[in-house]
Design an enzyme around this catalytic site. Sequence first.
Site, short mmCIF file in Angstrom:
data_model
loop_
_atom_site.label_atom_id
_atom_site.label_comp_id
_atom_site.label_asym_id
_atom_site.label_seq_id
_atom_site.Cartn_x
_atom_site.Cartn_y
_atom_site.Cartn_z
N HIS A 32 63.59 47.63 9.24
CA HIS A 32 63.84 49.04 8.94
C HIS A 32 62.50 49.73 8.66
O HIS A 32 61.43 49.10 8.79
CB HIS A 32 64.82 49.18 7.78
CG HIS A 32 64.44 48.37 6.55
ND1 HIS A 32 63.28 48.59 5.84
CD2 HIS A 32 65.05 47.32 5.93
CE1 HIS A 32 63.21 47.75 4.82
NE2 HIS A 32 64.27 46.95 4.86
N HIS A 35 59.78 47.97 6.64
CA HIS A 35 58.97 46.98 7.35
C HIS A 35 57.90 47.67 8.20
O HIS A 35 56.78 47.17 8.33
CB HIS A 35 59.86 46.09 8.23
CG HIS A 35 60.89 45.33 7.46
ND1 HIS A 35 62.24 45.52 7.65
CD2 HIS A 35 60.78 44.41 6.47
CE1 HIS A 35 62.91 44.72 6.84
NE2 HIS A 35 62.06 44.05 6.11
P1 AMP Z 1 62.81 41.15 4.01
O1 AMP Z 1 63.36 42.53 4.09
O2 AMP Z 1 63.46 40.31 2.94
O3 AMP Z 1 62.73 40.50 5.33
O4 AMP Z 1 61.34 41.30 3.49
C1 AMP Z 1 60.22 41.41 4.32
C2 AMP Z 1 59.18 42.21 3.60
O5 AMP Z 1 59.58 43.57 3.61
C3 AMP Z 1 58.98 41.82 2.13
O6 AMP Z 1 57.60 41.86 1.83
C4 AMP Z 1 59.74 42.92 1.42
O7 AMP Z 1 59.28 43.15 0.10
C5 AMP Z 1 59.45 44.10 2.31
N1 AMP Z 1 60.38 45.20 2.12
C6 AMP Z 1 61.72 45.15 2.19
N2 AMP Z 1 62.25 46.36 1.91
C7 AMP Z 1 61.22 47.19 1.64
C8 AMP Z 1 61.11 48.57 1.26
N3 AMP Z 1 62.18 49.32 1.10
N4 AMP Z 1 59.88 49.08 1.08
C9 AMP Z 1 58.78 48.30 1.23
N5 AMP Z 1 58.81 47.01 1.59
C10 AMP Z 1 60.02 46.46 1.79
#
Ligand code: AMP
Length: 275
Positions: A32, A35
Amino acid sequence: MIVARSLAQLREARQSLGGLPVALVPTMGALHRGHLALLARAREAAGTVAASIFVNPTQFNAGEDFARYPRDEAADLAMLRQAGCDLAWVPDAATMYPPGDATAVEPGGPAEAWEGEHRPGHFRGMATVVAKLFGQVRPHAAVFGEKDWQQLQVVRRMAADLHLGVDVVGLPTVREADGLALSSRNRLLSPGERRTAPALHRTLLDVAAALGDGREPGDACASGSRALADAGFGIDYLALIDGETLRPLSRVQDGARLIAAARLGSVRLLDNIGV
Ligand code: AMP
């Protein structure tokens, strides 16, 4: 963009991209705007941007949402391509955990409380897979979201303690217009739950304002928890902590943070803000 699915392809890709510094964005896919912001930050940090997509089974507890975690690899790769990512690393479980695999990272310190208590083994699985990703991709920097504040601190601690030589960069949380932190799990919310979900961020802001007015932290956090329960959340924790060590604080100090985990139906939401 090069898509590497085996260690041999990854090695070849690293060679063809030359000796430029690499910044890695580890993800579990279902990408999203949050990312994409990490990718843009990675671009500032290094000449080559790599993203990994791996839904890591070892960081889900029994009964957690591994099976229903959203997966859409084609859409993810299209988004990465459009964002100007140079290398997508998409390993399978057998590559990450080869036969005979017997080594794991056991993080302590900032990993112990909060998510560590509510999701036993979660940080062990996460830290282990991040250490493997660092070893495979050999990035100079890696970008993580502040959205998962405790995860960011655990990775920082691990990179320092194990001398991994990776600069761990944190990026502020990307939110919807109504304040809800973007998360792959948001797509599992029912329409009603989606309407309730922004109350989590709003409550953190209210608690921060109460602390600013001099309210005692235990008292302010208890009021916040009550407000969330009234809105329909099941609360795992809402606490004032030291941002680096994750230890609870009895008064506001430099680097203090409010962290919360709360459930709407079967979806668990995390959020945190600086105080
Ligand atoms: P994931 O969504 O669990 O695959 O996490 C991948 C990376 O994206 C991690 O470093 C999360 O902390 C980061 N992340 C997920 N959602 C957000 C967001 N809303 N804002 C910033 N970073 C995010």
